[in-house]
Scaffold this active site. Structure first.
Site, PDB file in Angstrom:
ATOM      1  N   HIS A   1       0.814  -1.217   0.000  1.00  0.00           N
ATOM      2  CA  HIS A   1       0.000   0.000   0.000  1.00  0.00           C
ATOM      3  C   HIS A   1       0.845   1.263   0.000  1.00  0.00           C
ATOM      4  O   HIS A   1       0.428   2.296  -0.495  1.00  0.00           O
ATOM      5  CB  HIS A   1      -1.018  -0.047   1.137  1.00  0.00           C
ATOM      6  CG  HIS A   1      -2.135  -0.973   0.803  1.00  0.00           C
ATOM      7  ND1 HIS A   1      -2.148  -2.291   1.217  1.00  0.00           N
ATOM      8  CD2 HIS A   1      -3.209  -0.809   0.004  1.00  0.00           C
ATOM      9  CE1 HIS A   1      -3.220  -2.878   0.709  1.00  0.00           C
ATOM     10  NE2 HIS A   1      -3.881  -2.008  -0.027  1.00  0.00           N
TER      11      HIS A   1
ATOM     12  N   GLU B   1     -10.834 -10.859  -5.459  1.00  0.00           N
ATOM     13  CA  GLU B   1      -9.416 -10.739  -5.109  1.00  0.00           C
ATOM     14  C   GLU B   1      -8.919 -11.932  -4.304  1.00  0.00           C
ATOM     15  O   GLU B   1      -7.795 -11.937  -3.815  1.00  0.00           O
ATOM     16  CB  GLU B   1      -9.108  -9.406  -4.416  1.00  0.00           C
ATOM     17  CG  GLU B   1     -10.070  -8.982  -3.350  1.00  0.00           C
ATOM     18  CD  GLU B   1      -9.781  -7.584  -2.812  1.00  0.00           C
ATOM     19  OE1 GLU B   1      -8.787  -6.962  -3.205  1.00  0.00           O
ATOM     20  OE2 GLU B   1     -10.573  -7.127  -1.977  1.00  0.00           O
TER      21      GLU B   1
ATOM     22  N   ASP C   1      -4.428  -8.225  -4.662  1.00  0.00           N
ATOM     23  CA  ASP C   1      -4.657  -9.305  -3.713  1.00  0.00           C
ATOM     24  C   ASP C   1      -4.848 -10.631  -4.419  1.00  0.00           C
ATOM     25  O   ASP C   1      -4.462 -11.673  -3.890  1.00  0.00           O
ATOM     26  CB  ASP C   1      -5.864  -8.988  -2.824  1.00  0.00           C
ATOM     27  CG  ASP C   1      -5.473  -8.066  -1.687  1.00  0.00           C
ATOM     28  OD1 ASP C   1      -4.436  -8.339  -1.049  1.00  0.00           O
ATOM     29  OD2 ASP C   1      -6.174  -7.067  -1.451  1.00  0.00           O
TER      30      ASP C   1
ATOM     31  N   CYS D   1      -9.529  -3.131 -10.963  1.00  0.00           N
ATOM     32  CA  CYS D   1      -9.103  -1.928 -10.228  1.00  0.00           C
ATOM     33  C   CYS D   1      -7.766  -2.133  -9.527  1.00  0.00           C
ATOM     34  O   CYS D   1      -7.295  -1.256  -8.818  1.00  0.00           O
ATOM     35  CB  CYS D   1     -10.174  -1.483  -9.243  1.00  0.00           C
ATOM     36  SG  CYS D   1     -10.495  -2.691  -7.960  1.00  0.00           S
TER      37      CYS D   1
END
Ligand code: PEP
Ligand code: MG
Length: 592
Positions: free
Chosen positions: A204, A451, A475, A522
């Site tokens: 992240h 994911e 993920d 995404c």
């Protein structure tokens, strides 16, 4: 001497600036610039802390039992001497008065300098004195936290306004790691690039760097040890290299590249309002990923036709564990919806957990501190379903915002049909509560993120419950390949081209299209032009990415012929090396 450090390129471009080292893992302190008129006060804080520590040490020495005096008293004398040594307090004062660092930061910066000097000493006895300096500094830091104007511990507050105090040179951040919550503060900061010792491409921290569109290298293992405060750095975010104190020739070369990439950006910028239509006339939807409502502005500016992923968990960070209530969330969602001027906004319910914990001292963080593997633990929808009151509060806030524009709700990490059912029940209940309270709300579609491999493998069943799906490739890759996305030690195995990953993505897209459901990607693959042709070939027509990536992806869309791409897909998927096959067969696709 110039050195090169290798890491992973995670955010493109070249940054050149002076290094600002953020606390070594040894001491976790606040970092901020003090204004010019606050320098004297800051020095006074340091002096007060020193006096406090001196009084403490003197009292300890005085109260030592007679039989323990000898060696201990001598040690305390050493600490008292260090406390008044110019190399410590005098130099720390200079960091404050010349660099405008707050006292805690100045102390930790000076500790780094001294620690290195001790490490270089030949004499073992002297080398061991490093521990004494560390102890004195720790005492001083504790003394500072007790002094009245203590900074916000752990915060990295370096706003653009602080730029005036920080000198003229551009600054780049060097740290062992930066937590996602700190990255959010950093988002409005003065840094023009950053380097961390740890992290992977889709950690992240890396994602936030890309959303800020500043060059970054992560996983540069030794960086924060090898780089010193104020070193000049070149961060090559394309190659994943950091050059410390570059020679004039190298610097010139990079300045040239910097200018080139600015020109390239300006050229791509011109595509902003060009509709994303392929050569064979297929319309492609390019959406934006955002973290805060304010990001909607850059989404529109980049020419996004909506928000495909609003990572709402960032609203829950940097709040000292206090969570935003329904009204506060509603205001944030409404702000994003209104800013998007009628374009759709997909709000993902909180994806707390794994590498995005709540604040360090947050209630839930404390509760889950013993989780063995947070990526496999109470994360995302699991967390929301475990906190039904909080979940419904968020759902009500989103539903209320939907009265102001087109809103979709996206559920992270769905892996079970029971989660689908419970989620839809929670949405129905939240709607009912709003009706009962006479509050306005609009129609929303509810979608699932794919994911987890389980979701991709039972996509047909999930599609019976959800209106749309969005594939979170970050993920999906992590869970399919069992590679922690934040762990640089295995980042070389984090492979979006892995046949198993490609199969799951292609299958999800195909099933969704067959079921006439909207499907989007995404994850980071959507914003990487190296995958645009591949995803188009799989039938994807909706991509969501950081606004800064939009133009480059659009350029690929404009040059694509989806019929030709679709025809080349099967051999690519079956190839021994799909990356190589794609490079050869799907047009000039750059293999990874
Ligand atoms: C993903 O996993 O691909 C995704 C988009 O979600 P996040 O990166 O926030 O986990
Ligand atoms: Mg995810």
């Amino acid at each position: 001497m110039s050195i090169q450090i290798f890491g992973m390129p995670v955010s493109r471009g070249v940054a050149i600036g002076r290094a600002v080292l953020i606390a070594s893992s040894r001491v976790d302190v606040a970092h901020y610039f003090v204004p010019i008129d606050g320098v004297d006060h800051e020095i006074e804080r340091l002096r007060d802390a020193r006096d406090l520590v001196a009084a403490e040490l003197t009292a300890i020495k005085r109260d030592l039992p007679a039989d323990a005096r000898g060696e201990l008293a001598a040690l305390l004398d050493v600490h008292l001497m260090l406390l008044h040594d110019e190399a410590l307090t005098g130099a720390t004062k200079a960091w404050i008065s010349e660099r405008h660092y707050n006292a805690e930061w100045a102390l930790s910066a000076q500790l780094e300098v001294l620690a290195r000097q001790f490490d270089d000493m030949e004499d073992e006895y002297l080398r061991e004195r490093k521990a004494d300096v560390e102890q004195v500094v720790e005492r001083l830091l504790r003394g500072l936290t007790r002094s009245e104007s203590e900074g916000d511990l752990g915060a990295i507050a370096m706003s653009r306004q602080a730029r005036d105090f920080a000198g003229e040179d551009p600054l780049v951040l060097v740290a062992n790691d930066v937590a996602p919550a700190d990255m959010m503060q950093f988002k409005r900061s003065i840094f023009t690039g950053f380097v961390t010792d740890v992290g992977g491409r889709t950690s992240h921290t890396a994602i936030v760097a890309r959303s800020m569109d500043i060059p970054a290298v992560v996983g540069a293992r030794e960086a924060s040890r090898l780089i010193r405060q104020d070193d000049w750095l070149v961060i090559d975010g394309d190659a994943g290299v950091v050059i410390v104190n570059p020679s004039t020739i190298v610097l010139e070369e990079y300045r040239f590249r910097q200018r080139q990439s600015e020109l390239e950006r300006a050229r791509l910028d011109r595509l902003r309002h060009t509709p994303a239509i392929t050569l064979d006339g297929e319309a492609v939807e390019l959406l934006a990923n955002i973290e805060l409502p304010d990001d909607a502005g850059s989404a529109l500016e980049a020419g996004a036709v909506g928000v495909g992923l609003f990572r709402s968990e960032f609203l829950f960070m940097n709040r000292g564990g206090d969570l935003p209530d329904e009204d506060e969330q509603f205001e944030a969602y409404r702000a994003a919806v209104v800013a998007m001027q009628g374009l759709p906004v997909t709000i993902r319910t909180v994806d707390i957990g794994a590498d995005k914990p709540l604040d360090r001292m947050g209630l839930h963080e404390l509760r889950h501190e013993h989780t063995l593997n947070p990526s496999l633990g109470l994360r995302a929808i699991r967390w929301s379903l475990a906190e039904p009151g909080m979940f419904r509060q968020q759902l009500r806030a989103i539903l209320r915002a939907s009265a102001f524009g087109k809103v979709r709700i996206l559920i992270p990490m769905v892996a079970q049909l029971s989660e689908a059912r419970q989620t839809l029940e929670a949405v129905a209940r939240a709607r009912q509560q709003l009706d009962d309270a006479g509050r306005a709300h609009g129609a929303v579609e509810v979608g699932a993120m794919v994911e987890v491999p389980a979701a991709a493998l039972m996509i047909d069943r999930l599609l019976q419950h959800f209106d749309f799906v969005s594939i979170g490739t970050n993920d999906l890759i992590q869970y399919t390949l069992a590679i922690d996305r934040a762990d640089e030690a295995v980042s070389h195995l984090f492979d979006p081209w892995h046949p198993a990953v490609l199969q799951l993505i292609a299958g999800t897209i195909r099933s969704s299209l067959d079921a006439r459901r909207h499907v989007s990607v995404c994850g980071e693959m959507a914003g990487d032009p190296a995958f645009t042709d591949l995803l188009l070939a799989m039938g994807l027509r909706s991509f969501s990415m950081h606004p800064a990536q939009l133009a480059a992806v659009k350029q690929r869309v404009l040059r694509a012929d989806t019929r030709k791409l679709a025809a080349a897909l099967a051999p690519v998927m079956a190839a021994e090396s799909p990356a190589k096959a794609a490079a050869q067969m799907l047009g000039g696709m750059a293999a990874h």
